[in-house]
Design a protein around this motif. Structure first.
Motif, mmCIF file in Angstrom:
data_model
loop_
_atom_site.group_PDB
_atom_site.id
_atom_site.type_symbol
_atom_site.label_atom_id
_atom_site.label_comp_id
_atom_site.label_asym_id
_atom_site.label_seq_id
_atom_site.Cartn_x
_atom_site.Cartn_y
_atom_site.Cartn_z
ATOM 1 N N GLN A 223 41.099 33.265 28.251
ATOM 2 C CA GLN A 223 42.153 33.952 29.011
ATOM 3 C C GLN A 223 42.660 33.041 30.132
ATOM 4 O O GLN A 223 41.853 32.422 30.841
ATOM 5 N N ARG B 222 46.927 35.138 33.715
ATOM 6 C CA ARG B 222 46.681 36.488 33.210
ATOM 7 C C ARG B 222 45.586 37.177 34.028
ATOM 8 O O ARG B 222 45.709 38.350 34.382
ATOM 9 N N THR B 223 44.542 36.458 34.329
ATOM 10 C CA THR B 223 43.442 37.011 35.135
ATOM 11 C C THR B 223 43.935 37.403 36.521
ATOM 12 O O THR B 223 43.661 38.500 37.015
ATOM 13 N N HIS B 224 44.680 36.490 37.151
ATOM 14 C CA HIS B 224 45.132 36.744 38.523
ATOM 15 C C HIS B 224 46.174 37.865 38.580
ATOM 16 O O HIS B 224 46.209 38.625 39.539
ATOM 17 N N THR B 225 46.999 37.934 37.523
ATOM 18 C CA THR B 225 47.975 39.026 37.485
ATOM 19 C C THR B 225 47.274 40.369 37.423
ATOM 20 O O THR B 225 47.623 41.306 38.137
ATOM 21 N N ARG B 226 46.252 40.468 36.577
ATOM 22 C CA ARG B 226 45.517 41.728 36.447
ATOM 23 C C ARG B 226 44.834 42.080 37.771
ATOM 24 O O ARG B 226 44.884 43.211 38.228
ATOM 25 N N LYS B 227 44.170 41.085 38.395
ATOM 26 C CA LYS B 227 43.440 41.365 39.636
ATOM 27 C C LYS B 227 44.384 41.739 40.771
ATOM 28 O O LYS B 227 44.023 42.544 41.636
ATOM 29 N N SER B 228 45.575 41.131 40.782
ATOM 30 C CA SER B 228 46.514 41.457 41.854
ATOM 31 C C SER B 228 46.983 42.897 41.734
ATOM 32 O O SER B 228 47.378 43.516 42.716
ATOM 33 N N GLU B 229 46.928 43.445 40.508
ATOM 34 C CA GLU B 229 47.376 44.820 40.297
ATOM 35 C C GLU B 229 46.467 45.811 40.997
ATOM 36 O O GLU B 229 46.929 46.722 41.659
ATOM 37 N N TRP B 230 45.140 45.645 40.857
ATOM 38 C CA TRP B 230 44.254 46.695 41.364
ATOM 39 C C TRP B 230 43.443 46.285 42.581
ATOM 40 O O TRP B 230 43.015 47.154 43.342
#
Ligand SMILES: [Zn+2]
Length: 67
Positions: free
Chosen positions: A8, A12-20
């Motif tokens: 991954q 992609r990882t940072h985008t997901r983490k920035s969400e929550w």
């Protein structure tokens, strides 16, 4: 066991983490529309005593005046 085909990406990882993760800094908190104080959701404002645009209890400033 299912195995991921590709590593991954960091994006992609940072985008997901920035969400929550940003949301976890103050869960269930919002600002009072009447005085702008940070308050808990679904609770009357401790500073001014307003809830959903209506005054439901004495705020901190009024309690000091009573004493
Ligand atoms: Zn308030």
């Amino acid at each position: 066991m299912a195995v991921p085909k590709r590593k991954q990406s960091h994006a992609r990882t940072h985008t997901r983490k920035s969400e929550w993760q940003n949301g976890l800094s103050a869960p269930g908190r919002t600002t009072c529309p009447h005085c702008g104080e940070t308050i808990m959701n679904y609770c009357a404002c401790a500073a001014c005593g307003h809830y959903r645009g209506r005054k439901v209890m004495a705020g901190a400033a009024e309690k000091k005046e009573e004493e």
